[in-house]
Write an enzyme that holds these catalytic residues in place. Structure first.
Site, PDB file in Angstrom:
ATOM      1  N   LYS A  42      32.246  40.031  43.974  1.00 56.75           N
ATOM      2  CA  LYS A  42      31.544  41.287  43.727  1.00 56.75           C
ATOM      3  C   LYS A  42      30.903  41.909  44.959  1.00 56.75           C
ATOM      4  CE  LYS A  42      30.376  40.524  38.946  1.00 56.75           C
ATOM      5  NZ  LYS A  42      29.328  40.035  38.056  1.00 56.75           N
ATOM      6  N   GLY A  86      28.649  28.809  48.807  1.00 61.18           N
ATOM      7  CA  GLY A  86      29.094  27.615  48.092  1.00 61.18           C
ATOM      8  C   GLY A  86      30.593  27.560  47.890  1.00 61.18           C
TER       9      GLY A  86
HETATM   10  P1  ADP Z   1      30.537  32.235  47.975  1.00 59.05           P
HETATM   11  O1  ADP Z   1      30.083  31.236  46.933  1.00 59.05           O
HETATM   12  O2  ADP Z   1      31.263  31.579  49.099  1.00 59.05           O
HETATM   13  O3  ADP Z   1      29.401  33.124  48.425  1.00 59.05           O
HETATM   14  P2  ADP Z   1      31.438  34.106  45.973  1.00 59.05           P
HETATM   15  O4  ADP Z   1      30.704  33.344  44.930  1.00 59.05           O
HETATM   16  O5  ADP Z   1      30.925  35.424  46.371  1.00 59.05           O
HETATM   17  O6  ADP Z   1      31.632  33.187  47.285  1.00 59.05           O
HETATM   18  O7  ADP Z   1      32.948  34.366  45.483  1.00 59.05           O
HETATM   19  C1  ADP Z   1      33.819  33.353  45.103  1.00 59.05           C
HETATM   20  C2  ADP Z   1      34.660  33.763  43.946  1.00 59.05           C
HETATM   21  O8  ADP Z   1      35.357  34.974  44.197  1.00 59.05           O
HETATM   22  C3  ADP Z   1      35.721  32.711  43.672  1.00 59.05           C
HETATM   23  O9  ADP Z   1      35.478  32.139  42.410  1.00 59.05           O
HETATM   24  C4  ADP Z   1      37.030  33.502  43.690  1.00 59.05           C
HETATM   25  O10 ADP Z   1      37.932  33.121  42.664  1.00 59.05           O
HETATM   26  C5  ADP Z   1      36.565  34.914  43.483  1.00 59.05           C
HETATM   27  N1  ADP Z   1      37.554  35.900  43.974  1.00 59.05           N
HETATM   28  C6  ADP Z   1      38.023  36.053  45.209  1.00 59.05           C
HETATM   29  N2  ADP Z   1      38.979  37.002  45.255  1.00 59.05           N
HETATM   30  C7  ADP Z   1      39.127  37.461  43.999  1.00 59.05           C
HETATM   31  C8  ADP Z   1      39.986  38.456  43.371  1.00 59.05           C
HETATM   32  N3  ADP Z   1      40.830  39.162  44.091  1.00 59.05           N
HETATM   33  N4  ADP Z   1      39.830  38.639  42.032  1.00 59.05           N
HETATM   34  C9  ADP Z   1      38.946  37.939  41.308  1.00 59.05           C
HETATM   35  N5  ADP Z   1      38.132  36.999  41.839  1.00 59.05           N
HETATM   36  C10 ADP Z   1      38.217  36.763  43.154  1.00 59.05           C
HETATM   37 MG    MG Z   2      29.703  31.469  44.852  1.00 61.03          MG
END
Ligand code: ADP
Ligand code: MG
Length: 395
Positions: A197, A350
């Protein structure tokens, strides 16, 4: 850099030292007595061993899981005993007389672990009386729980009101890597931001735009940008109420002279599973019944070139749905490019850390943060209350 005192700056020999660690480790669903990754325990050993060698009496504490779940730290006590080759007794009731008697009778170099601080609802409320009682067990407080430093809870912030309080080596290392990498980087500084997001990353994007030379955007959030520019995103995850925010971010990048790159191709599929029909298409021309789930091969090459040119690469947020191997190609390629590069490579978040671990490339990175939420808040340019509360370094 960390402008706080550390364990090196205080006399700990013969003293009872309360050490807040982040032992919030993942447990196996089938067998909750099994730890599935002991990374956070291993990362805490440097501080614990330093204190043992300095002759301190070490009282460890941590949360595990959520308030109300009442998970026991018994598996952690067991793993610590193995790793330290020393009996680490688990004290089951933080507030009992037995616990007090036990810590008062500890000898130099002894180590014990208090049971899960979140077994007490006072912990998350940062209850002053609970913090005072916890602090009364010790003479010095060391915070080494980087993963909990963004929370002002009784065992992270509350206790600092009652004890001389300093940082441990893990917090020192995390701050040196994350703060140094973003605020004092080897240039060019390239950031890769992905994840699901835009709304959860607005503050990160805004802060990074003030610091980076290049910003690469992947993950589902790219579609909010693509749609804001008039593209057709099909069923891709897209936040229609954040189109203006996306436009503002694009405008800020231009104003700040930041090279902002969006994907030039994507992997789109008719479903989010291993057996879905997948095609490669342009990000702004996705068929109606399809959703973008990974960056495409041309984008991988484009991003790889930027990573090769970088002095520092900071990565937060997988660029695709890496949990499904069909859509993990982009995320794995980014991880590999970072692992192969000569640049300082820093991973926060994470899921990003999990992706790097899954790719088996953790050791190839300069730094993989142990704190999901905490690393995100640092990347947002925020101060972490668990660190702010510690004593300032002497001038
Ligand atoms: P972090 O924990 O590293 O900060 P986020 O929690 O923001 O990362 O995002 C991780 C999630 O984003 C993962 O579960 C991944 O599946 C999802 N994601 C990445 N690209 C897409 C996409 N194109 N459509 C839907 N979900 C996505
Ligand atoms: Mg996350």
């Amino acid at each position: 850099m960390l402008n706080k005192k550390t364990v090196r700056d205080v006399q700990v020999g013969g003293k009872r030292v309360l050490v807040r660690c982040d032992f919030n480790v993942p447990l196996s669903k089938e067998d909750p007595s099994k730890i599935t990754s002991d990374k956070r325990i291993v990362e805490s050993l440097k501080t614990i061993n330093y204190l043992i060698n300095a002759g301190a009496r070490i009282i460890l504490c941590s949360h595990l899981g959520k308030t109300g779940q009442n998970k026991s730290l018994a598996p952690v006590a067991k793993r610590l005993s193995e790793l330290l080759d020393k009996d680490v007794k688990l004290l089951k009731d933080i507030l009992s007389e037995d616990t007090k008697d036990f810590v008062m009778a500890m000898k130099d170099g002894d180590v014990c672990l208090l049971e899960n601080t979140r077994m007490y609802e006072e912990e998350e409320k940062n209850d002053a009386e609970f913090a005072r009682k916890l602090a009364s067990l010790a003479e010095i407080f060391v915070n080494d729980a980087f993963g909990s430093a963004h929370r002002a809870h009784a065992s992270t912030e509350g206790v600092t009101h009652y004890l001389p309080s300093v940082a441990g080596f893990l917090i020192e290392k995390e701050i040196a890597a994350l703060d140094g990498g973003i605020n004092n980087p080897q240039r060019p500084l390239v950031a890769i931001v992905g994840g699901s997001k835009v709304s959860s990353k607005i503050a990160v994007l805004n802060n990074l735009l003030d610091k980076v030379d290049t910003l690469l955007i992947g993950g589902a959030m790219m579609f909010t940008f693509v749609k804001a520019q008039g593209g057709k995103v099909g069923k891709s995850l897209c936040e229609d109420d954040k189109l203006d925010v996306a436009k503002e971010i694009l405008a800020k990048a231009e104003e700040k002279n930041v090279k902002l790159l969006l994907p030039v191709d994507v992997v789109a599929a008719d479903d989010m599973n291993e057996n879905a029909n997948a095609v490669i298409c342009e990000p702004d021309d996705i068929p109606d019944e399809f959703m973008g789930l990974d960056i495409g091969p041309k984008t991988i090459e484009l991003f790889k070139k930027e990573i090769e040119l970088a002095g520092t690469v900071v990565w937060n947020g997988p660029v695709g749905v890496f949990e499904i191997s069909k859509f993990a190609t982009g995320t794995n390629a980014i991880a590999k490019a970072m692992a192969d590069s000569e640049a300082v490579t820093i991973i926060g978040g994470g899921d990003s850390a999990a992706a790097v671990e899954k790719a088996g490339l953790e050791k190839e990175m300069s730094h993989v943060s142990t704190g999901g939420g905490a690393s995100l808040e640092l990347m947002e340019g925020k101060k972490l209350p668990g660190i702010e509360a510690l004593e300032d370094k002497d001038e």
